[in-house]
Design a protein around this motif. Structure first.
Motif, PDB file in Angstrom:
ATOM      1  N   LYS A  17       0.850  -1.184   0.000  1.00  0.00           N
ATOM      2  CA  LYS A  17       0.000   0.000   0.000  1.00  0.00           C
ATOM      3  C   LYS A  17       0.888   1.238   0.000  1.00  0.00           C
ATOM      4  O   LYS A  17       1.871   1.323   0.733  1.00  0.00           O
ATOM      5  CB  LYS A  17      -0.909   0.030   1.231  1.00  0.00           C
ATOM      6  N   VAL A  18       0.520   2.219  -0.824  1.00  0.00           N
ATOM      7  CA  VAL A  18       1.327   3.432  -0.957  1.00  0.00           C
ATOM      8  C   VAL A  18       1.319   4.235   0.344  1.00  0.00           C
ATOM      9  O   VAL A  18       0.294   4.350   1.020  1.00  0.00           O
ATOM     10  CB  VAL A  18       0.779   4.303  -2.113  1.00  0.00           C
ATOM     11  N   SER A  19       2.463   4.805   0.706  1.00  0.00           N
ATOM     12  CA  SER A  19       2.592   5.703   1.852  1.00  0.00           C
ATOM     13  C   SER A  19       3.156   7.044   1.377  1.00  0.00           C
ATOM     14  O   SER A  19       4.199   7.081   0.712  1.00  0.00           O
ATOM     15  CB  SER A  19       3.524   5.112   2.914  1.00  0.00           C
ATOM     16  N   LEU A  20       2.477   8.126   1.734  1.00  0.00           N
ATOM     17  CA  LEU A  20       2.932   9.472   1.374  1.00  0.00           C
ATOM     18  C   LEU A  20       3.415  10.243   2.596  1.00  0.00           C
ATOM     19  O   LEU A  20       3.535  11.468   2.550  1.00  0.00           O
ATOM     20  CB  LEU A  20       1.794  10.235   0.687  1.00  0.00           C
ATOM     21  N   ASP A  21       3.692   9.522   3.691  1.00  0.00           N
ATOM     22  CA  ASP A  21       4.109  10.195   4.920  1.00  0.00           C
ATOM     23  C   ASP A  21       5.357  11.049   4.720  1.00  0.00           C
ATOM     24  O   ASP A  21       5.474  12.137   5.278  1.00  0.00           O
ATOM     25  CB  ASP A  21       4.376   9.159   6.021  1.00  0.00           C
ATOM     26  N   ARG A  22       6.285  10.544   3.928  1.00  0.00           N
ATOM     27  CA  ARG A  22       7.546  11.271   3.702  1.00  0.00           C
ATOM     28  C   ARG A  22       7.274  12.649   3.112  1.00  0.00           C
ATOM     29  O   ARG A  22       7.874  13.652   3.526  1.00  0.00           O
ATOM     30  CB  ARG A  22       8.436  10.450   2.773  1.00  0.00           C
ATOM     31  N   TYR A  23       6.360  12.728   2.156  1.00  0.00           N
ATOM     32  CA  TYR A  23       6.055  14.001   1.503  1.00  0.00           C
ATOM     33  C   TYR A  23       5.227  14.904   2.413  1.00  0.00           C
ATOM     34  O   TYR A  23       5.382  16.129   2.395  1.00  0.00           O
ATOM     35  CB  TYR A  23       5.328  13.747   0.185  1.00  0.00           C
ATOM     36  N   ARG A  24       4.348  14.309   3.213  1.00  0.00           N
ATOM     37  CA  ARG A  24       3.563  15.108   4.153  1.00  0.00           C
ATOM     38  C   ARG A  24       4.465  15.786   5.185  1.00  0.00           C
ATOM     39  O   ARG A  24       4.248  16.944   5.557  1.00  0.00           O
ATOM     40  CB  ARG A  24       2.530  14.229   4.864  1.00  0.00           C
ATOM     41  N   ARG A  25       5.473  15.067   5.655  1.00  0.00           N
ATOM     42  CA  ARG A  25       6.374  15.638   6.661  1.00  0.00           C
ATOM     43  C   ARG A  25       7.154  16.822   6.098  1.00  0.00           C
ATOM     44  O   ARG A  25       7.300  17.857   6.759  1.00  0.00           O
ATOM     45  CB  ARG A  25       7.343  14.563   7.176  1.00  0.00           C
ATOM     46  N   GLU A  26       7.672  16.685   4.876  1.00  0.00           N
ATOM     47  CA  GLU A  26       8.425  17.783   4.287  1.00  0.00           C
ATOM     48  C   GLU A  26       7.510  18.967   3.974  1.00  0.00           C
ATOM     49  O   GLU A  26       7.907  20.125   4.119  1.00  0.00           O
ATOM     50  CB  GLU A  26       9.140  17.311   3.016  1.00  0.00           C
ATOM     51  N   SER A  27       6.296  18.664   3.550  1.00  0.00           N
ATOM     52  CA  SER A  27       5.327  19.728   3.295  1.00  0.00           C
ATOM     53  C   SER A  27       5.037  20.504   4.568  1.00  0.00           C
ATOM     54  O   SER A  27       4.916  21.738   4.550  1.00  0.00           O
ATOM     55  CB  SER A  27       4.037  19.139   2.724  1.00  0.00           C
ATOM     56  N   ALA A  28       4.927  19.793   5.699  1.00  0.00           N
ATOM     57  CA  ALA A  28       4.659  20.451   6.977  1.00  0.00           C
ATOM     58  C   ALA A  28       5.810  21.373   7.386  1.00  0.00           C
ATOM     59  O   ALA A  28       5.586  22.432   7.985  1.00  0.00           O
ATOM     60  CB  ALA A  28       4.410  19.404   8.056  1.00  0.00           C
TER      61      ALA A  28
END
Length: 558
Positions: free
Chosen positions: A75-86
């Motif tokens: 399953k795809v995880s976008l946590d890495r991009y969410r953290r940098e966006s934050a």
């Protein structure tokens, strides 16, 4: 590029399964676009470096970078991009008091306060405006834009090809305010580059719509300033389908009606004709927006209203053990996103959505208990309990989809009061007025505010009987990060259904499926109530309670 320590000139694309969701500018030079497959991209550029997004494996408690992940087992995880966006959003909030997060890599900043303070500091004579508002402002000092400090300036004589002007501009207070805003944005972009290592682009204009359009003029790693005297010629060179809210159904209707996509051609249509064809409000809005008039404000509420983690199974899962392992993945995904919430909010409701291999959809919800940390283990236990409820109602396997959602978020300080707060009398008991945002049929995303009177209630309000015993809570919303318009090319794929862009297409499709499923269940519930003897509005018969001698019957038991 930054995380992988790759040179900036290397063609690179972010891969999700066999598609591409993000492409850097060196790769675009080879004609690589988001809507082509990995195979087609490598044919165009054999040296293209592909990086797959992080994925969860069945039963994992955290995502990882796996070799050749498959859609059936990951399953795809976008946590890495969410953290940098934050992190980037944190810099914006530090330097600006009004920030709106439009997508995972795009935000709007209202610099009115910053510019106003700078104006008063540099020109103290503005602190004392004339009594007569018809009195003109004193002449503005000459405004000279410098590319290194302000960015590129879109020229009045050739706005459609984004030429630059370097000579001294006529004195105008609007030019001065834009130059002050541009200086502040340059400082913010430099801070992001120094602290986080990211290059950014920006557009500076007098409203959100124009700022978004001109932000694409000089990508990458540049900013553009759109002066008021340039707006007309700048917009005339665009297709109106590039304007926010005109890229979906409303834009298609305009193209069908007037046989053109050009703003310059639509400008010739009288406002009365637009009102006749599109309706009074929508016609007036279109007439204004193609002339650069956009009164939408920067929405400073950036907190997520709800969270959803979903997985489509291809092929279906057929055992409880497999379903429980996938529920653990979904639970850990939600738990990690809760930990990253800067406001440390807590949801009120957990919802499990299930779709069988035969296409039968079910949704079950339960309140989230107060107190204690909402860990992945806790979320998983609640989700497993709801899955057992689904199993008890009929055939559960094969299962084609599982989704776990959290909704009803509130801060720790919200909704907390003593019992005395419910027993106040007099003036404090007056009705309250809330502003509710509703979606209006003007394109795909137009909205209006409606004032709703909420009557104050005493203790009787807390004993009000529900119309149905198994009423489901509000559906989970904002399931997938989406961009706010068709201009954004860095992340996402355009959804043919809603016109928005999503970074995770599968998760965005799951979101639409979940909304359809909730709507279908509500329709079924309404139909069942209508078919009951006596009609839908009939109250259930209440059993009379015998009152013992010496007791008094309370009013809410009558």
């Amino acid at each position: 590029m930054l995380r992988l320590s790759q040179p900036p000139h290397l063609p690179l694309a972010v891969q999700q399964w066999q598609g591409l969701i993000a492409i850097n500018y060196p790769a675009r030079a080879y004609g690589i676009q988001r809507h082509i497959t990995v195979k087609e991209a490598l044919e165009k550029c054999p040296e293209l470096k592909l990086v797959h997004v992080q994925t969860w494996r069945e039963g994992d408690t955290e995502p990882g970078d796996w070799d050749a992940p498959e859609v059936g087992t990951h399953k795809v995880s976008l946590d890495r991009y969410r953290r940098e966006s934050a992190k980037i959003l944190g810099v914006f909030r530090e330097r600006c008091d009004r920030v709106e997060k439009a997508s995972i890599d795009e935000s709007y900043l209202d610099l009115s306060t910053v510019v106003y303070e700078a104006l008063l500091e540099q020109y103290p004579q503005l602190r004392h405006p004339p009594q007569d508002l018809n009195t003109p402002l004193p002449p503005a000092p000459p405004t000279i834009f410098d590319e290194e400090k302000h960015g590129k300036i879109i020229d009045i004589s050739a706005a459609d090809d984004h030429s630059q002007v370097e000579e001294e501009l006529p004195s105008d207070w609007s030019d001065l305010t834009l130059s002050l805003a541009a200086l502040h944005i340059t400082s913010i972009r430099n801070q992001i580059r120094t602290q986080l290592g990211y290059d950014t682009s920006a557009g500076i204009a007098r409203n959100k719509m124009l700022a978004k359009l001109c932000s694409s003029a000089y990508k990458p790693n540049m900013q553009a300033v759109l002066r008021e005297c340039v707006e007309g010629s700048f917009l005339a060179g665009f297709r109106f389908t590039k304007i926010k809210n005109l890229g979906g159904k409303l834009g298609a209707k305009l193209v069908e009606t007037y046989k053109t996509e050009e703003v310059s051609e639509l400008l010739k249509v009288p406002i009365d004709d637009l009102r006749v064809k599109l309706g009074l409000e929508t016609g007036a809005w279109v007439w204004q927006i193609i002339r650069g008039i956009d009164n939408s404000e920067v929405n400073t509420r950036t907190d997520t209203k709800s969270m959803l983690s979903a997985k489509n199974f291809r092929p279906c899962v057929n055992t409880n053990e497999s379903a429980h392992r996938w529920l653990r993945v979904l639970a850990e995904d939600l738990s990690s996103r809760l930990l990253e919430d800067p406001a440390h909010r807590r949801p009120k409701t957990l919802t499990l959505q299930h779709k069988s291999g035969g296409g039968v959809s079910k949704s079950k919800s339960m309140p989230v208990p107060k107190g204690g940390e909402l860990t992945g283990e806790v979320i998983w236990g609640m989700a497993v309990g709801l899955l057992r409820v689904v199993e008890g109602e009929g055939r559960c396997f094969p299962c084609a989809l599982l989704a776990v959602g959290l909704s009803g978020f509130e801060g720790r300080e919200e909704g907390v009061q003593g019992i005395a707060g419910f027993l106040v009398k007099g003036q404090n008991h007056a009705p309250r007025t809330l502003v509710v945002q509703e979606r209006e049929e003007r394109g795909d995303e137009m909205r209006k505010a409606e004032e709703v009177q909420v009557e104050g209630r005493g203790l009787r309000g807390f004993f009000k009987r529900k119309s149905t015993a198994d009423e489901e809570p509000a559906p989970v919303q904002d399931a997938a990060p989406t961009t706010d318009g068709p201009e954004l090319e860095e992340f996402g794929e355009k959804c043919e259904r809603c016109g928005q862009f999503s970074v995770d297409k599968q998760e965005h499709d799951d979101y639409h499926f979940a909304m359809d499923m909730v709507a279908e269940e509500r329709q079924q519930a309404q139909a069942e109530r209508t078919q009951q003897p006596g009609g839908a509005g009939k109250e259930p018969t209440r059993k009379k309670v015998k009152v013992e001698k010496g007791q008094t019957r309370l009013s809410f038991f009558k």
